[in-house]
Design a protein around this motif. Structure first.
Motif, mmCIF file in Angstrom:
data_model
loop_
_atom_site.group_PDB
_atom_site.id
_atom_site.type_symbol
_atom_site.label_atom_id
_atom_site.label_comp_id
_atom_site.label_asym_id
_atom_site.label_seq_id
_atom_site.Cartn_x
_atom_site.Cartn_y
_atom_site.Cartn_z
ATOM 1 N N UNK A 126 0.811 -1.211 0.000
ATOM 2 C CA UNK A 126 0.000 0.000 0.000
ATOM 3 C C UNK A 126 0.850 1.269 0.000
ATOM 4 N N UNK A 127 1.922 1.308 0.810
ATOM 5 C CA UNK A 127 2.773 2.499 0.866
ATOM 6 C C UNK A 127 4.228 2.055 1.020
ATOM 7 N N UNK A 128 4.875 1.643 -0.065
ATOM 8 C CA UNK A 128 6.243 1.131 0.047
ATOM 9 C C UNK A 128 7.239 2.178 0.519
ATOM 10 N N UNK A 129 7.005 3.448 0.195
ATOM 11 C CA UNK A 129 7.943 4.491 0.607
ATOM 12 C C UNK A 129 7.983 4.626 2.123
ATOM 13 N N UNK A 130 6.803 4.636 2.732
ATOM 14 C CA UNK A 130 6.753 4.768 4.197
ATOM 15 C C UNK A 130 7.379 3.553 4.876
ATOM 16 N N UNK A 131 7.147 2.371 4.328
ATOM 17 C CA UNK A 131 7.725 1.153 4.916
ATOM 18 C C UNK A 131 9.245 1.185 4.800
#
Length: 318
Positions: A126-131
């Motif tokens: 869903x949000x690879x950047x935040x992970x």
């Protein structure tokens, strides 16, 4: 006891240790970063050399020459032993109990890093950047050619460090670093649809078809009609027909350039005739008759001319 194992000058820390995974001391959470566990004697030596914080180290596999960089979390390991994250041992081709050389290092602040996931499933998160930002908080440094592990939702995603700037090894502690992504290793570009051979052949045939000829304009080739609605006495002959050409002035010869042939009914051929003139035997006048009918059309009655003073008389007496 271990003082003789230190190498180099008085400003450098360098030591050989036997390596084991961090899971051996029940610290499996360290698999999500690049921190190692070193013995207390290493802390004493580093304090004596006045090594600046953050303490960063270069790990080398003497048998293969593979190297990487890491930080340190604690100094609680047994003497002569160092505990490493298992992914780091895999990158360096180390087995349990192998010898690894540890040397202190000074790395510049990173400004750019290029990452390449092994599978495209990581991009479906869903949000690879935040992970990724959360995962890299557990890392002290990055080395080009390494493969790090990102754990998310009970899955392990492996990501290659393709490129780092300004050097092949950078420190990412308290720094703004630009992150770029390369296409995943299992990514395949969609194939362009290829037309079948039959479709290509048909398209070529359509292109090679000659242009249709546009009919040229021919004057006076229509059909004629009578004003009284009756059929024509003889069909209209186009100018381009051989009949007209035969009787045209250009092709005629003899008798002052005119060649007139008489037909059975006395008409001149090659002309459009709506009626014929015949001589009335009785009065010697010419009258017009139609080919279809020999009856003379009814003549209109002449209106009487006005004559003055020709009316009836009337008496006033009655």
């Amino acid at each position: 006891m271990y003082a003789d194992n230190y190498h180099g000058d008085n400003s450098t820390f360098e030591q050989n240790y036997r390596c084991y995974p961090v899971s051996f001391i029940e610290k499996a959470h360290l698999e999500k970063g690049d921190k190692v566990i070193m013995p207390p004697s290493a802390l004493d030596r580093l304090a004596y050399l006045q090594i600046d914080y953050p303490m960063l180290f270069e790990l080398i596999n003497p048998s293969t020459g593979k190297l990487t960089h890491c930080g340190v979390l604690e100094f609680i390991a047994d003497e002569g032993i160092i505990y490493l994250p298992y992914w780091m041992m895999e990158n360096m081709l180390l087995q349990e109990g192998d010898i690894v050389r540890v040397k202190n290092a000074s790395l510049s602040k990173g400004t750019y890093v290029k990452l390449q996931p092994h599978t495209k499933d990581f991009l479906d998160v869903s949000n690879p950047k935040a992970i990724l930002e959360k995962t890299l908080r557990s890392y002290s440094c990055l080395t080009s050619g390494d493969t790090i592990m990102v754990a998310y939702n009970n899955k392990k995603f492996y990501i290659d460090i393709v490129e780092t700037k300004p050097s092949s090894a950078i420190c990412i502690i308290e720094t703004d670093c630009e992150v770029d992504f390369a296409p995943p290793l299992d990514y395949k570009e969609p194939e362009k649809p290829v037309k079948s051979t039959l479709q290509n052949k048909r398209s070529l045939e359509v292109d090679e078809e000659p242009e249709k000829k546009i009919p040229r304009f021919s004057p006076f080739t229509g059909s004629g009609k009578r004003l009284d609605g009756k059929g024509l006495a003889q069909p209209v002959v186009p100018i381009s027909s051989p009949v007209l050409k035969q009787h045209s002035p250009e092709n005629a010869s003899g008798n002052n350039g005119s060649n007139v042939s008489s037909t059975s009914n006395g008409r001149k051929s090659g002309k459009l005739v709506f009626g014929s003139k015949t001589e009335d035997a009785s009065n010697g006048k010419l009258k017009t008759t139609s080919k279809e009918s020999n009856q003379e059309p009814p003549q209109k009655e002449e209106e009487p001319k006005f004559q003055a003073f020709t009316g009836k008389k009337y008496s006033l007496k009655g």
